[in-house]
Every structure is written in structure tokens, then in C-alpha cells.
Design an enzyme around this catalytic site. Structure first.
Site, PDB file in Angstrom:
ATOM      1  N   GLU A  51      -2.298  -5.140  -0.023  1.00  0.00           N
ATOM      2  CA  GLU A  51      -0.928  -5.416   0.416  1.00  0.00           C
ATOM      3  C   GLU A  51      -0.660  -4.931   1.835  1.00  0.00           C
ATOM      4  O   GLU A  51       0.096  -5.560   2.581  1.00  0.00           O
ATOM      5  CB  GLU A  51       0.082  -4.769  -0.549  1.00  0.00           C
ATOM      6  CG  GLU A  51       0.126  -5.417  -1.927  1.00  0.00           C
ATOM      7  CD  GLU A  51      -0.878  -4.828  -2.905  1.00  0.00           C
ATOM      8  OE1 GLU A  51      -0.884  -5.244  -4.092  1.00  0.00           O
ATOM      9  OE2 GLU A  51      -1.684  -3.955  -2.490  1.00  0.00           O
ATOM     10  N   PHE A 113       6.826   0.304 -16.369  1.00  0.00           N
ATOM     11  CA  PHE A 113       5.489   0.079 -15.822  1.00  0.00           C
ATOM     12  C   PHE A 113       5.594  -0.614 -14.464  1.00  0.00           C
ATOM     13  O   PHE A 113       6.288  -1.611 -14.307  1.00  0.00           O
ATOM     14  CB  PHE A 113       4.664  -0.784 -16.790  1.00  0.00           C
ATOM     15  CG  PHE A 113       3.303  -1.132 -16.268  1.00  0.00           C
ATOM     16  CD1 PHE A 113       2.334  -0.155 -16.092  1.00  0.00           C
ATOM     17  CD2 PHE A 113       2.983  -2.442 -15.955  1.00  0.00           C
ATOM     18  CE1 PHE A 113       1.078  -0.475 -15.604  1.00  0.00           C
ATOM     19  CE2 PHE A 113       1.726  -2.782 -15.483  1.00  0.00           C
ATOM     20  CZ  PHE A 113       0.765  -1.794 -15.299  1.00  0.00           C
ATOM     21  N   GLN A 114       4.907  -0.071 -13.491  1.00  0.00           N
ATOM     22  CA  GLN A 114       4.897  -0.575 -12.120  1.00  0.00           C
ATOM     23  C   GLN A 114       6.299  -0.678 -11.528  1.00  0.00           C
ATOM     24  O   GLN A 114       6.605  -1.595 -10.768  1.00  0.00           O
ATOM     25  CB  GLN A 114       4.160  -1.916 -12.031  1.00  0.00           C
ATOM     26  CG  GLN A 114       2.653  -1.766 -12.236  1.00  0.00           C
ATOM     27  CD  GLN A 114       1.855  -2.986 -11.846  1.00  0.00           C
ATOM     28  OE1 GLN A 114       2.347  -4.117 -11.916  1.00  0.00           O
ATOM     29  NE2 GLN A 114       0.608  -2.776 -11.449  1.00  0.00           N
ATOM     30  N   LYS A 163      12.372  -9.329 -11.825  1.00  0.00           N
ATOM     31  CA  LYS A 163      11.584 -10.382 -12.467  1.00  0.00           C
ATOM     32  C   LYS A 163      12.473 -11.346 -13.249  1.00  0.00           C
ATOM     33  O   LYS A 163      12.249 -12.572 -13.210  1.00  0.00           O
ATOM     34  CB  LYS A 163      10.533  -9.755 -13.388  1.00  0.00           C
ATOM     35  CG  LYS A 163       9.584 -10.781 -14.009  1.00  0.00           C
ATOM     36  CD  LYS A 163       8.459 -10.110 -14.780  1.00  0.00           C
ATOM     37  CE  LYS A 163       7.459 -11.149 -15.300  1.00  0.00           C
ATOM     38  NZ  LYS A 163       6.323 -10.510 -16.019  1.00  0.00           N
ATOM     39  N   MET A 478     -10.392   9.811  19.215  1.00  0.00           N
ATOM     40  CA  MET A 478      -9.297  10.471  19.910  1.00  0.00           C
ATOM     41  C   MET A 478      -9.080  11.884  19.377  1.00  0.00           C
ATOM     42  O   MET A 478      -8.807  12.815  20.148  1.00  0.00           O
ATOM     43  CB  MET A 478      -8.014   9.661  19.794  1.00  0.00           C
ATOM     44  CG  MET A 478      -6.878  10.182  20.664  1.00  0.00           C
ATOM     45  SD  MET A 478      -7.254  10.125  22.442  1.00  0.00           S
ATOM     46  CE  MET A 478      -6.733   8.463  22.832  1.00  0.00           C
TER      47      MET A 478
END
Length: 579
Positions: A51, A113-114, A163, A478
Site C-alpha cells: 500500500e 477485525f482489520q 463496507k 548520509m
């Protein structure tokens, strides 16, 4: 009679109505209802491997095209994996619209969940965000998201959709007009501010055009050229503004800041007027703020009023779109110059002396190994100013900003404000999608590359033939440089051993790309030309470079710009300069 459809179909139709041609994403449970109508949509969906890659790809697309980039992911970890990309876009004022799925509305707040409160999480790092639980609100939210992302100071907008809102039936009606209470970015500058700014320019004998990334966002590079040639003032372009003004132009002094040119840094320090256009007085430019340009008055032009006076007091504030601001400033300055045009000859003698005495350069490694600066310089020279260059973060980013010559806007992409390692490969992917006929080079470090290189699989499968130059110094370069300078060369956890594991050529081959390697200076041009000749697959070149090369000039963090170093322990010979 309007036809009923699911909220998911309404979402996809809304994206089509907003003019979206491509989006980067990956499905999951909460966003899955949207993926069914995506199957039949005219919008090209590019299935990423992470993602964060979707977010950076949307950013790269937006930076090249000037249009909002779009990413779409699921709830919970899918959404939280976008956080870095959203923060990156917010810091660099990049317009992206992120669509995230959310658990069903009845489950919100139950630790389902999630589930993650992505709206709350991203409140500080988005320009605006939404949580949608009613499918009827989807078209309006999408229309507003694109309007907010792309107007005023651009930035990321997140639309989180439950959803069940995607599953329920609704009537699709896309708004024809957007009116948001309290959101009316000022586009036209104030006439009095323009007149005051022009009068101040006419009284200045040591002016500098201090150009930030806002000039590119406003597509105001042509107007900037007219203003620069009218005033005859030196021009400096920040890291985010490279390409806003041609490097080859005689008025250009280069990039200011921590790793800027001596001429650009000193011009700001010794100026009596900073004509600041779309720059935000970032700490990497100003150094120790209390010692920055102490004798200069400041004209600060920006579309975001919150930037005015945030870090540096502005004697004259000009709020508005920079294209309109510069367009208005040109005739006002012309009018003032009829009364009094300042003589900048002495100022230019000083700047030309600095430019001649302290040009950008680098020492070749004494052991005959490959100089990273030389590699990047040759990529820029061979690929040319029409190509797009995308850098990760670290030494290679600074060398790419220094040794590639930028002549055009939107040809230099990097993570300026957030400094995101792993930005380059997915952003280059998005840039190539936005400009498919343009050569796109990702100039990456071996550390950055190992964070997001999985998106090369996305590139290979979707025929997005980017070119990646890995500046492989086996280190977090760096950080190692700072350890060399400030920690007595105690190299704690900066060795990556990238010349042994992984084998980048084999890794490239395994991901459907062409893998090349270069270890000798005499092979650099031929390897770059070989990479340039391959345009049907992504190409990865492992440039095995000298480990101890360092970025110069340098102003140490928190130090005054007056303490600029041109090499370790070596400052410019100020006594020989007339400033």
C-alpha cells in the site's frame, strides 16, 4: 428515471466523473465491494505489491501530471500502510486522493477485525478527510475530495468508506458545483500588496528571487522567467523547485540550503531583499533561523496564508496563486523601474566571483573506484533534460539535485519535506504512468531501494519500463557521513553489505527486470547507454560506488549558513570575497 446501484458502483462512477484515468491499489475485505465495479470500469487499476507503493505511485503521477493521483486500499493495515505516503504528500503539497475501505458502520469502534481509525490517524497529515457511512454521500465526498486536493495549496485528501455503505443501494448523482463553507482559497493577490512589493524591489540593491516548489505547483515557471529577466536578480531554486528555472540560465545560482551551492547560500545570507515565491523557509534552507539573511527584508508570496510569518517575518505578504501573483507583479515592477531601476552590478560581481571560485565539484576516488557523483552526472548528461529523475533520500538525492542539470519543471521528483526512504521506485512507477513516453530514471540508494523494490514486480507485469540506478555504497550513506563528521567515525549500524547480499542483478532478473552492473569508471557510459536502449522492461543498474564519498557543500544541522563547509574542515575563503 435515475437507476439504483450499489454504493460501490456509485464510488467508481464518481471517480470516472472526476476524470480519473488510473489508480494504484490493492484489494482486501472492507474495500472488496468496490473491486467488483472496478472490473468493468474504464479506469486503469494497477495492482501494487504494498500500500505504501500505491501512495507514492499516486504522488509520482500527480507530480508529473499536475492532476491528483489516486490510490485505493482496504481497512486496518491496508490503510495504515498509506500513512507514510500521505504524510509525504502533505509535506510536499502533492494532490492525491486516497480511498480506504472501513469495517461496517455498526462495527466501527468495536475493535473489529482489520479496524483502524484511519480518519483520526491521518487528521494531522491530510488536507482533509472523510468517513462515509451513508452511500448517498459518496459522490459528494469524492467530488469535494478532488476539489480540495487540487485547489489552493495542493495536498492529500482521504475518503474512508464503511463496507456497508459500499454494499447498500443508492442513487448516483454527481454534483455539478462544489461550494464548501469556509474554503475559499485566495487566487488573486491584493493590489496594494503587489504595489508595495514592486516598490521594495525597485529600492533593493541586493535582491534574490528565492524560488520554492510552489512555483511548479502553480505552473508559473514562464512567469518566473519574465520576472527574473525583468529584475535581473539572482535566482535560487530550493530542492522542491529544481527545474522551475533553467540551470543553464545566467541568472541562476543553483540550490540553497544544507547542501546548496556556496553562491546560492551566500546570496540569501547577504541579500537585502528576499523575493520569496512559494517557499516555506524550511530549516534545511535557513540553517540556524536567527542567523538567516539578517539584513534582508522579505516579500513572501504564497497561496497558503498559514505559511506567511510562520518561520520568518514577512515585511510584505502577498497571498494568492503564484501564476496570478507574478503576472501582477511584472507590470507593477516595470512601472517602478521607470522611476528608479536599481544598479545590481556590484551585487553581481560578488555573486559571479562566488560562482566562479566555488563551483560544484567532487574529488575522484584515489583508488580508481567508481565515483557516485560521476555516475549521476553521466546519467543526467546521457538521458538529458527531457527525462524525469526521481530520487530516494540521502546522499544520492543530494547528488542528483546537484549534478543532473534541470531545465524544465516536473522533471525532478523527490521526497523533500518528509525525507522518505523508499520513495523513488514507486514514485518513478507513478511518474512513468503519468508520462509514458518520457524516460524515467529512479536514482536510488541501496538502502532506499531495499524498502520498496517489490514494486518492480508491478512495473514488470504492467509494462511500466522505468530505469533504476542503484548508487550502491554498501551503506546508509548520509547517516554514515554524519557519523564520520560528528561521531568520530563510529559506524554504528550503517553498513548494509549490499555488495554481497542481495545480488541486485539476480534480484532484478527474478522480478522480471533487466539487471546490469557497473564497477569501473570506464564502463559507466556504455552501461547507461545499454540501459537507455531497453524500453520494453524495467532496468536495474547496480552501480558499485566508492563508500566514503561525501556530499559537499554542507551546513551542519542547526548551524548558521555562514558556517558552510566546502569540504571536511574547510570553509570558503571569505576574506578574498567582496560581499
Amino acid at each position: 428515471m435515475s437507476k439504483e446501484m450499489t454504493g460501490a458502483s456509485s464510488l467508481v462512477k464518481s471517480l470516472e466523473a472526476a476524470g480519473v484515468d488510473v489508480m494504484f491499489g490493492i484489494p482486501g475485505g472492507a474495500i472488496l465491494p468496490a473491486y467488483d465495479p472496478i472490473f468493468d470500469s474504464t479506469i486503469r487499476h494497477i495492482l501494487v505489491r504494498h500500500e505504501q507503493g500505491a501512495g507514492h505511485a499516486a504522488t509520482g503521477y500527480a507530480q508529473v501530471t499536475g492532476r491528483p493521483g489516486v490510490c485505493i486500499v482496504t481497512s486496518g493495515p491496508g490503510a495504515t500502510n498509506l500513512v507514510t505516503a500521505l504524510a509525504d504528500a502533505q509535506m510536499d503539497s502533492v494532490p492525491i486522493v486516497a480511498i480506504t475501505g472501513q469495517v461496517p458502520s455498526a462495527a466501527i469502534g468495536t475493535d473489529a477485525f482489520q479496524e483502524a481509525d484511519i480518519r483520526g490517524i491521518t487528521m494531522p497529515i491530510t488536507k482533509h478527510n472523510y468517513l462515509i457511512t451513508d452511500p448517498a454521500e459518496i459522490p459528494r465526498a469524492i467530488a469535494e475530495a478532488f476539489h480540495i486536493a487540487s485547489t489552493g495549496r495542493p495536498g492529500p485528501v482521504l475518503v474512508d468508506i464503511a463496507k456497508d455503505a459500499l454494499q447498500k443501494m443508492t442513487i448516483f448523482k454527481y454534483p455539478t458545483k462544489i461550494q464548501l463553507a469556509g474554503y475559499k482559497p485566495q487566487v488573486e493577490p491584493d493590489d496594494e500588496a503587489i504595489r508595495d512589493a514592486a516598490a521594495l524591489i525597485a529600492r533593493s540593491s541586493k535582491p534574490v528571487l528565492f524560488v520554492g516548489g510552489g512555483v511548479i505547483k502553480a505552473d508559473a515557471h514562464k512567469e518566473l522567467m519574465r520576472l527574473a529577466e525583468l529584475t535581473g536578480a539572482p535566482v535560487v531554486t530550493t530542492l522542491m523547485a529544481r527545474g522551475a528555472f533553467p540551470d543553464s540560465h545566467h541568472l541562476h545560482l543553483g540550490m540553497p540550503g544544507m547542501h546548496g551551492t556556496v553562491a546560492a547560500v551566500t546570496a540569501l545570507q547577504k541579500a537585502d531583499l528576499l523575493i520569496t515565491l512559494g517557499a516555506r523557509f524550511d530549516d534545511r534552507v535557513t540553517g540556524k533561523l536567527s542567523s538567516f539573511a539578517v539584513n534582508a527584508k522579505v516579500i513572501h508570496a504564497d497561496i497558503d496564508p498559514a505559511e506567511i510569518g510562520k518561520n520568518r517575518y514577512a515585511d510584505i505578504a502577498v497571498i494568492g496563486d503564484l501564476m496570478y501573483t507574478i503576472e501582477a507583479l511584472i507590470p507593477a515592477v516595470e512601472l517602478e523601474f521607470k522611476k528608479n531601476k536599481p544598479d545590481l552590478a556590484a551585487w553581481w560581481r560578488s555573486m559571479d566571483s562566488l560562482r566562479k571560485t566555488y563551483p560544484l565539484g567532487y574529488a575522484k576516488p584515489e583508488d580508481g573506484s567508481l565515483s557516485p557523483q560521476y555516475v549521476i552526472e553521466r546519467i543526467g548528461a546521457i538521458s538529458g533534460p527531457d527525462s524525469i529523475y526521481v530520487a530516494g533520500v540521502g546522499q544520492h538525492q543530494m547528488w542528483a539535485s546537484q549534478f543532473v542539470k534541470y531545465e524544465k519543471p516536473r522533471t525532478w521528483l523527490n521526497s523533500g519535506g518528509l525525507g522518505t526512504m523508499g520513495y523513488a521506485v514507486p514514485a518513478a512507477m507513478g511518474a512513468k504512468v503519468g508520462a509514458p513516453d518520457t524516460t524515467v530514471w529512479a536514482i536510488d540508494g541501496d538502502g532506499c531501494f531495499q524498502m520498496t523494490n517489490q514494486e518492480l514486480v508491478t512495473c514488470a507485469l504492467n509494462k511500466i519500463p522505468i530505469k533504476v540506478a542503484i548508487i550502491n555504497n554498501e551503506s546508509l550513506g548520509m547517516v554514515r557521513q554524519w557519523q564520520t563528521m560528528f561521531y568520530e567515525s563510529r559506524y554504528s549500524n550503517t553498513s548494509l553489505q549490499s555488495k554481497f547480499i542481495p545480488d541486485f542483478v539476480k534480484l532484478a532478473d527474478a522480478m522480471g527486470c533487466v539487471g546490469l552492473r557497473c564497477e569501473r569508471p570506464e564502463d559507466v557510459d556504455s552501461v547507461i547507454n545499454e540501459a537507455m536502449s531497453i524500453n520494453d522492461q524495467p532496468v536495474v543498474v547496480d552501480f558499485r560506488v566508492f563508500k566514503d564519498a561525501m556530499v559537499w557543500p554542507m551546513v551542519a544541522a542547526g548551524a548558521s549558513n555562514d558556517e558552510i563547509m566546502i569540504a571536511r574542515g574547510l570553509a570558503p575563503d571569505w576574506d578574498s570575497q567582496e560581499l
